[in-house]
Scaffold this motif. Structure first.
Motif, PDB file in Angstrom:
ATOM      1  N   ASP A 107      18.962 -73.383 -18.440  1.00  0.00           N
ATOM      2  CA  ASP A 107      18.285 -73.649 -17.160  1.00  0.00           C
ATOM      3  C   ASP A 107      18.587 -75.076 -16.707  1.00  0.00           C
ATOM      4  O   ASP A 107      17.706 -75.945 -16.685  1.00  0.00           O
ATOM      5  N   THR A 108      19.823 -75.294 -16.315  1.00  0.00           N
ATOM      6  CA  THR A 108      20.287 -76.663 -16.099  1.00  0.00           C
ATOM      7  C   THR A 108      19.414 -77.452 -15.118  1.00  0.00           C
ATOM      8  O   THR A 108      18.962 -78.555 -15.429  1.00  0.00           O
ATOM      9  N   VAL A 146      24.492 -77.911 -11.176  1.00  0.00           N
ATOM     10  CA  VAL A 146      24.654 -76.512 -11.555  1.00  0.00           C
ATOM     11  C   VAL A 146      26.017 -75.981 -11.102  1.00  0.00           C
ATOM     12  O   VAL A 146      26.822 -75.516 -11.914  1.00  0.00           O
ATOM     13  N   TYR A 181      17.194 -80.808 -16.082  1.00  0.00           N
ATOM     14  CA  TYR A 181      17.512 -82.135 -15.549  1.00  0.00           C
ATOM     15  C   TYR A 181      16.388 -82.695 -14.676  1.00  0.00           C
ATOM     16  O   TYR A 181      16.292 -83.907 -14.489  1.00  0.00           O
ATOM     17  N   ASN A 237      20.035 -88.694 -17.303  1.00  0.00           N
ATOM     18  CA  ASN A 237      20.981 -87.576 -17.325  1.00  0.00           C
ATOM     19  C   ASN A 237      21.975 -87.724 -18.476  1.00  0.00           C
ATOM     20  O   ASN A 237      22.329 -86.746 -19.137  1.00  0.00           O
ATOM     21  N   LYS A 278      18.374 -74.364 -22.710  1.00  0.00           N
ATOM     22  CA  LYS A 278      19.653 -75.016 -22.421  1.00  0.00           C
ATOM     23  C   LYS A 278      20.339 -74.440 -21.191  1.00  0.00           C
ATOM     24  O   LYS A 278      21.067 -75.148 -20.477  1.00  0.00           O
ATOM     25  N   GLY A 331      22.159 -84.910 -21.260  1.00  0.00           N
ATOM     26  CA  GLY A 331      23.381 -84.097 -21.303  1.00  0.00           C
ATOM     27  C   GLY A 331      24.326 -84.514 -22.414  1.00  0.00           C
ATOM     28  O   GLY A 331      24.551 -83.764 -23.370  1.00  0.00           O
TER      29      GLY A 331
END
Lengths: 593, 593
Positions: free
Chosen positions: B508-509, A330, B513, B447, B506, B451
């Motif tokens: 709310d990283t 983040v 993850y 990830n 999108k 991502g």
């Protein structure tokens, strides 16, 4: 080398709030288990586990055991640790006071054994055998036999073994061939070979007492022809001391993937005229005695699942807090420990959630054992006995499968350092691989669950258990924990549907049994969901009364939520598999493989 | 010791029917890959794998490697096997003809490498490095460098390594510290330490060519400051032969849980004035070259998942056919092999189903590589390149996770004999444990998937892939395979819902993850479902035309059904977890662990 610190706070919370320690300490025969005494016992055990046993775990793995002629040499430090363990009286903790034990309830011994297994499973397998053998002899031995043998076994002066497996008789004890021929004076001479005998030979104690399954000359074939014999390494002299060596030899030890510190022996009986032994119980009833012991033994292996998982979790958490790698996803900030990465945090929270679910189930079941044994009200005792019988294959099968998963996940947290042996987490992974196998594989547990525990009584006890689930869910619903209530109701519904389906397909034996393991996982997760719901309920209640560390209590509630989010959905997938896989499987020809 | 027999029929079926060998052989540059030649190559490779490499696998595990001074001694038999392997020309199978390779498509080399890894993964890691290094040099090296080094690397006369990891730089290459200082004559002197270098030192070849990530004096910090250097063990003399020893030392080898036959070295560069090396490509672009190679390397590790799983499956199946234990659960008949037990059969069918799903995905992806590289139509090539990019984290992450599960399940089939080392299945389990770690852990793959491969393009390529799923489902629906069509449509719907949810969250990283690994599993199972649907479709079509063994073809259709019944439901559970877990996790405080 990995440190180990007994998770006393978690253990105590579950004992007090979920397993009902206070109530169990009021049962006749359990009065010694006062809150103060129990806390003191746990604390002392924790110190012994961390200080004495845990540091030897790596030594045991690296050195392993070796066979020199017929002698088995165990790792350095085993003798001193065993002497301390025995002298401290740990072996008799839950064993009968009339034979020198302390008679504490199983609810107290469960966390203590969890600590021994966490600290050094290969070592703890030795005294565990004394506990199992004591249970067997209490069930079946004559008073004279008890007087002769039990005090030394309870104290740990002598070691104990269980001799079941033969090369052709693994899961299938019906194939046992070991022979026992009566002598003129009421004893027996045994002939044959046993394999996979843990601590079958060593010199840690001046004698070893073997319990051996064998066939009398007039034995019917199959499992109804098995008798149980006590066969000492050294025959006792007139004073009851170890004298002449018996006709038993260790002819090989296994080279195993894990638990290197525990010698796994092939024992040859009767190469020189017959090993002298004594019949325990009635002829041809050996398997019945074994079955009574089985719940006990399987429970302990379930505890090993939690124990290894706990140590793996501690190791992974410590590593994740100290290993710096990558950037915060983040903030982009560098120099953070990997615990800050969402995936690593997910793994650790998931490990902790599953640990607590398993521990709660096992300790709760330990309390049921105590109630079943000590409760003056026959009906109350009977209900808990039925619960124990129903769930023991779950406690063993599911907790060992999950225990393996936790050790696997700990390696993943370590990354490349988990694959090299120096960090110690690889040992936990290798050691754990046996627990879904011994004392009955997961498949055997699942068949037991499906056939003997559910179908045989048309799911009656399981329906009672589901009613308990719903009661917990209703209690949660009355608090601000409706989401947890809903998740638990879902599991109850799933179980009800599952029983309905099983009963409707009772005739399709092969199809049903193809789904036995998915069923076991389903029930395991459902029980885990129930226990996590109970945990959240208890934590929330304590928060209301302001009794305890609020962060800790809130963490337990969130842990339950995480369990519902990550584990509970899998139960439904297993249910789907159960209903669909068997049909395809019965059509599938072996030649197509 | 475990036998290994290359699963030629399964491989050939997938090549022909799913991966489009015929079509790929028509691509410019792939014309050599005629059906006859490919069959002959597979057959020869199978013989070499079974006859030469497989018998050495146990030797490698038991002996391991050892460090004597700065010399690394590999297991007995490695030298002879390597000489044979090199002389037979296997290393250059898919490498550029202009440097002595045979230039066969990746679609052909994929099954061949599967065989090498099945037979002896620890050995096969050595020549695999030559393939990877050739790819890197083809991308970035100067023509002069190619002329100097590639022929010897392609032929296997010299060995190759990749030097990325340092103690503080594992998953995080930004933390790389190795220094490279320019010399007066355009070369560089390297200083620093690299760890976890597979085959970093040995005497199997007269030279070893290291590719090393390091920083130039003017390098910017982080990943944009990494340059790639070619650093030979022996500097070349005027004739281009190995001459003076370079300033590189092996100072330790790891004691690992598995792949004992592969030495994992700590290399120290520049203790005596600097190791002489040559810049490959432009300064500060080393990571870009590495990234291009990464798809290749990750693909190969995915193949290792299938390869180890296949050998474990073969072992478990052979054992289940020969081990007699227990009674038939329906007939009560004794003397049957354990394969007759529903749970054992379930495990084996499940292993075979997952193997075929993974193999179909990997070979199909190998075909995409070839199309992306050779297709004259830019749009067609681009679509397949995007598919490769999207799915490479799945091919690596999911196939290695499943590969581990298969080795685990094989042990379960063996029971107690799986835990002892003599049966060989324990080695597969130990060896496999590294594959979810190296070349990027499962978390790293996940990830990357989430991502770079999905969010960055708002799921565009994944939507294209879903359209392909639906097309397969529609084709199935037009046959009598509506149940399979339905199962595949379910997965397509699940994927569509998942993308919608991801895009809606999108921002709310951390939450997203936290669900990356469940997402990876979800997509893996969905792709497996697609491939099994394609397998069933192809098998059914062949049945209609009467082309092939009907039992085999029907078995493939049923295998697809079994996959849908047992694996597909788990995708939905992962979807549930993805949507729910992140929220709890972000609230969860680290102090509560």
């Amino acid at each position: 080398m990995l440190d180990y610190r007994a998770p006393l706070r978690d253990m105590q919370f579950i004992l007090d709030e979920l397993a009902g320690l206070e109530r169990i300490a009021k049962l006749p025969g359990c009065e010694d288990a006062s809150a103060d005494l129990v806390s003191a016992v746990l604390e002392e055990a924790g110190k012994f586990a961390s200080g004495v046993l845990a540091p030897l775990n790596t030594v045991g793995d690296r050195q392993g055991c070796r066979l020199e002629g017929e002698r088995v040499i165990v790792p350095d430090g085993w003798q001193a640790a065993y002497d301390q363990f025995r002298d401290a009286g740990w072996i008799g903790l839950s064993l009968p006071p009339e034979h020198g034990g302390q008679g504490l309830p199983k609810l107290v011994s469960a966390p203590v054994w969890e600590m021994w297994f966490s600290a050094n499973m290969a070592f703890a397998m030795l005294p565990q055998l004394n506990v199992g053998q004591t249970e067997a002899l209490m069930i079946a031995a004559s008073e004279e036999q008890k007087a002769t043998w039990l005090e030394k076994i309870v104290s740990g002066e002598w070691a104990a073994t269980m001799n079941l497996t033969e090369p052709q008789a693994g899961s299938d004890l019906a194939a046992t061939r070991m022979r026992a021929e009566p002598t003129d004076d009421g004893a027996y001479r045994l002939f044959g070979q046993k394999i996979f005998i843990s601590y079958g030979e060593h010199e840690l104690t001046p004698n070893i007492v073997h319990l051996v399954l064998a066939r009398l000359p007039d034995a019917p074939p199959g499992i109804k022809g098995l008798s149980l014999f006590l066969v000492p390494k050294y025959l006792l002299d007139a004073q009851g001391d170890p004298g002449q060596k018996n006709d038993i030899r260790c002819i090989a030890i296994e080279h195993k993937m894990g638990i290197h510190g525990s010698p796994t022996c092939t024992l040859s009986y009767g190469d020189d005229g017959g090993a002298l032994g004594y019949l325990v119980g009635e002829p041809h009833t050996g398997l019945a005695t074994m079955f009574v012991m089985m719940n006990e033994a399987r429970f302990n292996v379930g505890v090993q699942g939690v124990a290894l998982g706990e140590r793996a979790y501690q190791a992974a958490l410590a590593y994740a807090r100290e290993r710096v790698q990558g950037r915060d996803i983040v903030s982009g900030e560098a120099g953070k420990a990997i615990l800050a990465h969402p995936d690593v945090k997910r793994m650790l929270v998931s490990m902790r959630a599953r640990l607590m679910a398993m521990r709660a189930l096992l300790y709760t079941a330990a309390g049921w054992f105590d109630i079943a044994r000590h409760h003056p009200d026959a009906e109350g005792a009977d209900k808990r006995r039925r619960y124990v019988d129903l769930l023991m294959p779950v406690a063993k099968g599911w907790c060992t499968e999950v225990g393996n998963d936790l050790c696997d996940e700990a390696i993943q947290v370590f990354g490349g350092m988990g694959f090299v042996e120096e960090t110690g987490v690889a040992q936990l992974f290798r050691d754990a691989r046996v627990i879904t196998i011994y004392e009955g594989t997961t498949g055997i547990q699942a068949n037991d669950l499906l056939g003997r525990k559910i179908l045989r009584e048309d799911g009656a006890t399981l329906r009672e258990l589901i009613a308990d689930f719903r009661e917990t869910a209703d209690q949660l619903g009355r608090k601000e924990l409706g989401d947890l209530a809903q998740a638990l109701h879902d599991q109850a519904n799933l179980l009800d549907e599952t029983i309905d389906w099983l009963l409707a397909h009772k005739a399709d034996t092969a199809e049903l049994y193809a789904g036995a393991v998915p069923l076991l996982h389903l029930l395991g997760i459902a029980c885990g969901t129930w226990q996590m719901a109970r945990l959240a309920l208890a934590a929330d209640t304590r928060r209301e009364t302001g009794d305890g560390d609020d962060d800790y209590l809130l963490g337990l509630v969130e842990l339950a939520r995480f369990y519902m989010a990550t584990q509970a959905p899998q139960a439904r997938a297993h249910g789907h598999t159960l209903r669909q896989a068997g049909g395809v499987l019965t059509r599938f020809l072996e030649g197509e493989l």
